[in-house]
Design a protein around this motif. Structure first.
Motif, short mmCIF file in Angstrom:
data_model
loop_
_atom_site.label_atom_id
_atom_site.label_comp_id
_atom_site.label_asym_id
_atom_site.label_seq_id
_atom_site.Cartn_x
_atom_site.Cartn_y
_atom_site.Cartn_z
N ALA A 205 0.83 -1.20 0.00
CA ALA A 205 0.00 0.00 0.00
C ALA A 205 0.87 1.26 0.00
CB ALA A 205 -0.93 -0.01 1.21
N GLY A 208 2.21 1.77 -3.36
CA GLY A 208 1.16 2.13 -4.31
C GLY A 208 0.72 3.57 -4.15
N ASN A 209 0.54 4.02 -2.92
CA ASN A 209 0.14 5.40 -2.66
C ASN A 209 0.41 5.69 -1.18
OD1 ASN A 209 -1.08 7.86 -2.20
ND2 ASN A 209 -2.92 7.39 -3.38
N GLU A 211 0.45 8.36 0.62
CA GLU A 211 -0.47 9.24 1.33
C GLU A 211 -1.76 8.48 1.70
OE1 GLU A 211 0.11 11.86 2.69
OE2 GLU A 211 -1.76 12.97 2.98
N ALA A 212 -2.26 7.70 0.75
CA ALA A 212 -3.47 6.93 1.05
C ALA A 212 -3.18 5.93 2.18
CB ALA A 212 -3.96 6.20 -0.19
N ALA A 213 -1.99 5.35 2.18
CA ALA A 213 -1.63 4.40 3.23
C ALA A 213 -1.59 5.10 4.58
CB ALA A 213 -0.27 3.76 2.92
N ARG A 214 -0.98 6.28 4.61
CA ARG A 214 -0.87 7.03 5.86
C ARG A 214 -2.27 7.40 6.37
NH1 ARG A 214 0.08 12.48 7.89
NH2 ARG A 214 -0.65 13.38 5.94
N LEU A 215 -3.13 7.86 5.47
CA LEU A 215 -4.47 8.26 5.89
C LEU A 215 -5.35 7.05 6.22
CD1 LEU A 215 -5.24 11.25 3.52
CD2 LEU A 215 -4.45 11.28 5.88
#
Ligand SMILES: Nc1ncnc2c1ncn2[C@@H]1O[C@H](COP(=O)(O)OP(=O)(O)OP(=O)(O)O)[C@@H](O)[C@H]1O
Ligand SMILES: [Mg+2]
Lengths: 329, 511
Positions: A205, A208-209, A211-215
């Motif tokens: 993840a 892959g992205n 920022e999306a993983a962090r959020l």
């Protein structure tokens, strides 16, 4: 200059309908290449398809493969680890030095050597995650630091390994070289970690992205520590295996191996932009490199030309990676 | 708005473009299965259809992104093959895609000039580039410095930059795929003024939207797509409920089925939150069982506050309490542990791992919870994913489909779905129904109802004012980084909210 590109960037390019078989081939191009290579070499050289030679190829592949498994984790996060060759050498030197010069019992020395690899990896991660250095720079620095320390500790000359450790390079019975067994074990561990564990899924993840993983609540920094830590640990194991084969730890060992490891990962289908990569692919990538080197030797291609051929293969692999990405984005 | 009511037949000219029997298949899905469509000069032709009906796929064949498997495209009476964006451009077709195609690291000016920056002595003429960018931005009424990196704009401004970029091409066919999905009323007005002006100049416009009230405002004709087929063509003046019936196949009796629950304890408390240059002194609370709407103009600071509350960004002053306990700043993980969730506004940049499959994305937030001793229960994850995908009616070929290849609305459902699985006690929704069709919206509102009925709370940011008014129990209005006021559901109207949204702006100008 067409305006076209800006409008199209990032959207689907014209796609042709693909047959399932074609899709499978695109996914497993490395495996197909390996089979073609093996068949081709068997036809060209009578010495290739013999048990001794194949075991030899396996042993040759082992160190690269173990390094590459570690690097696979890193590349999936979208990072890179240039330090693994140096870290491998440093770990082996530390092991030999502790066991020989300081008289530490060898199992303890092995543990310390593994810890050295781990610490190098964690240091990389700290520079990247907290120091916000690009992975390329952080691990390039570590490449120098670890190699330098190996030279400092060994004062530039090889150190003999304790006997117990050199047996790691042996072959059990006639057909089971320990380096190959270690490679297979590390490969299985890599596959397991990547597909089944929290960290494995999290690093896909992140690659892959991020920022999306962090959020989504993934602690990205912590996962990077784990990722680079694993890479360092794997490098230490590879270093010990390599030293055991040579029966001594050499400060200049494994230099340039990081590039082979990265090449193996990429040939195996991982994407340098992150989010993609598999243990099996990396394994195949490492085998391709080993088979190619071995085959070129058997065909008495000069070492100079070998470099050219290997370079071309790496370029082709990365090219196919970018083409593949173009076709799917 | 005045010429809006007069018949526009006068401006509409001859046919520019026509497609016949267009078909497109992807592995596992037939996206288009016989679409007929025609476009005349000087008209705005609306494409209407549920999420996944094939609207974007159709326009991607006109823009050269995809090639049809069958059928033909006729431009000016000649059958054409559009092999790529270059061909489309030669034919005078410009497209604003549903997903943004801006380079976040580059400045607004560079994005607007991408591919053909003005040059001087072979070097990029930055001054000229920014001048041009300023003109384009002024045309769409966006007040940003062309040197700002695009990544720093919110999605509404990104959308306006996309529009500006397409306008720069001076095309005779302009395709707009859901340009209003993230815009507030005032930007939509502005956009419509531009659209009408272009139409009057004879430009043919294809317009996709899920906001049905916009159709009579700008549209001339409407083609309805269902399951990859063009089912009918009707005038834009067709009543809304008739359009819904044509598109969904059944009428929708209540667009906003809010069932208010008695508010309980405050779950989320925000006190004096501030960050320099973004927002200041923001205080509010959200109680169990409540849906609190957060309204305001683009740039009012709603998203910034939401992100700060959730720990995605830090803040300078104030505090955030969940269930009475203060949260550490800038720590998403801690916020989640405490029971917060955030559906971010930018699904592509912040919500989804586009290269991963549906199951993977839906399971991302719950990954930790689904792990025992470091190992993930992937079978359990898949079951949960299948369940929520079913509840949201995600149109997909299977859980293994790459999220990148889902339609825009279905991607949005995935972002919502992963947070529904998380079972957060306070769920912050930032533009939750962006790009979602009218039928599926009702499903999502019903899910919001069941959340609040079970004692959870929702804080909803939306640029869609009817949605805020229809679904909120209480409405907070932000203006210029401050809370301008709070309205109970019964006092909140379009006018009262807008009055607050612009009020503070003028106050601030005086100082
Ligand atoms: N590259 C692709 N690979 C596989 N399937 C695809 C691809 N592109 C689109 N599809 C599928 O085709 C169908 C139509 O998608 P399309 O994007 O055209 O829908 P849409 O009408 O634009 O929906 P929305 O309102 O959600 O934007 C969907 O089921 C989608 O999953
Ligand atoms: Mg679409």
């Amino acid at each position: 200059m067409h305006v076209s590109t800006d409008v199209l960037n990032g959207t689907a390019k014209a796609t042709r309908r693909r047959h399932p078989a074609a899709a499978w081939l695109a996914e497993n191009g490395a495996l197909v290449a390996l089979v073609v290579l093996v068949v081709g070499l068997s036809l060209l050289s009578g010495d290739f398809l013999t048990v001794t030679n194949l075991l030899n190829v396996g042993v040759q592949a082992a160190v690269t493969a173990i390094l590459a498994f570690g690097v696979t984790f890193v590349i999936i996060t979208g990072g890179i680890d240039l330090s693994v060759g140096s870290v491998a050498a440093l770990s082996a030197i530390v092991l030999a030095w502790l066991a020989t010069d300081s008289g530490l019992p060898w199992p303890l020395a092995v543990l310390v050597a593994l810890a050295v690899g781990l610490v190098c990896g964690l240091a990389n991660a700290a520079l990247i995650a907290y120091g916000k250095l690009p992975p390329f720079i952080a691990t390039l620095a570590m490449l120098g630091i670890a190699r330098g320390l190996a030279l400092v500790i060994s004062q530039g000359s090889p150190i003999a390994l304790p006997d117990a450790v050199t047996h790691l390079g042996d072959t059990i019975g006639d057909y089971l070289p320990i380096p190959v067994l270690v490679m297979i074990a590390m490969g299985l561990i890599t596959a397991l970690v990547l597909s089944r564990t929290y960290s494995g899924r999290a690093i896909y993840a992140i690659g892959g992205n991020e920022e999306a993983a962090r959020l989504s609540g993934i602690k990205v920094d912590r996962q990077k520590l784990i990722t680079y830590g694993l890479s360092g640990l794997f490098a230490a194991i590879a270093g010990i295996v390599l030293a055991s084969r040579l029966a001594s730890a050499q400060p200049q060992a494994a230099s340039g191996y990081e590039l082979d490891a990265i090449a193996a990962v990429v040939i195996g289908g991982a994407s340098l932009s992150g989010g993609k990569g598999r243990a099996f692919g990396t394994f195949v990538g490492a085998l391709i490199l080993a088979v190619l080197r071995n085959g070129l030797n058997l065909l008495s291609v000069s070492a100079f030309w070998q470099q050219v051929v290997i370079g071309v293969v790496i370029a082709l692999a990365v090219l196919s990676d970018t083409l593949r990405r173009k076709a799917t984005t | 708005m005045t010429n809006d009511d007069s018949p526009r037949g006068g401006a509409a000219g001859g046919e520019i473009l026509r497609v016949e029997g267009l078909r497109k298949e992807f592995p596992g899905v037939v996206a288009l299965d016989g679409v007929d469509f025609d476009l005349r000069a000087g008209e705005v032709h609306v494409l209407l259809g549920e999420n996944g009906a094939g609207k974007s796929t159709l326009i991607k064949m006109l823009s050269g992104a995809y090639r049809p498997d069958a059928g033909r495209i006729v431009v000016d009476g000649e059958p054409v093959e559009i092999r790529g964006a270059g061909d489309a451009q030669r034919l005078g077709i410009a497209t604003i895609y549903q997903e943004f195609n801006l380079v976040p690291e580059l400045s607004v000016g560079e994005n607007l000039a991408l591919g053909r920056p003005p040059r001087r002595f072979g070097l990029v003429d930055t001054k000229k580039m920014h001048e041009r960018a300023r003109e384009l931005l002024a045309r769409v009424g966006v007040d940003v410095d062309p040197r700002t990196p695009v990544g720093r704009l919110g999605i509404a401004r990104m959308q306006m930059v996309e529009i500006a970029k397409a306008l720069a091409l001076n095309a005779r066919v302009l395709i707009m795929d859901e340009p209003t999905a993230v815009l507030t009323t005032s930007e939509v007005e502005r956009l419509f003024a531009i659209v009408r002006q272009l139409r009057d100049q004879g430009v043919a416009i294809v317009f996709i939207t899920h906001h049905l009230e916009e159709i009579p405002q700008v549209g001339d004709r409407v083609t309805v797509l269902r399951d990859g087929r063009s089912v009918t063509q009707v005038p834009a003046s067709t009543p809304e409920n008739e359009l819904v019936r044509l598109m969904v196949g059944r009428p929708i009796d209540q667009q906003y089925p809010r069932e208010p629950a008695a508010p309980g304890e405050p779950l989320l408390r925000v006190r004096g939150l501030g960050r320099r240059g973004a927002f200041e002194d923001v205080s509010f609370e959200v109680r169990a069982g409540e849906v609190v709407g957060l309204a305001g103009l683009v740039g009012a600071g709603r998203t910034e506050v939401a992100r700060a509350v959730f720990g995605a960004d830090s803040y300078d002053t104030g505090e955030v309490l969940v269930n009475g306990r203060p949260l550490p700043r800038g720590d998403v993980h801690a916020a989640m542990e405490a029971g917060l969730g955030l559906v971010p506004e930018d699904r592509k940049g912040q919500g989804l791992v586009l290269g991963a499959d549906i199951a993977e994305n839906l399971g991302l937030v719950t990954l930790r919870r689904a792990s025992r001793g470091g190992f993930v229960d992937r079978a359990g994850q898949r079951r949960a994913a299948a369940d929520v995908a079913g509840r949201l009616g995600v149109r997909m070929s299977g859980l293994g489909q790459e999220v990148r290849t889902l339609s825009g609305g279905n991607q949005q459902k995935i972002v919502i779905g992963k947070w529904l699985l998380a079972d957060a006690s306070v769920l912050i929704l930032d533009e939750p129904t962006r790009g979602i069709d009218v039928g599926a919206k009702v499903e999502i509102y019903q899910l919001i109802n069941s959340l609040t009925a079970s004692g959870h709370a929702v804080l909803m940011i939306s640029s869609d004012l009817p949605e805020i008014l229809g679904m909120s129990d209480r409405v907070l209005v932000m203006a210029r980084g401050r809370l301008a006021g709070e309205l109970a559901a019964r006092e909140a109207t379009q006018d009262s909210v807008m009055a607050l949204a612009v009020s503070e702006v003028e106050d601030a100008r005086v100082h």
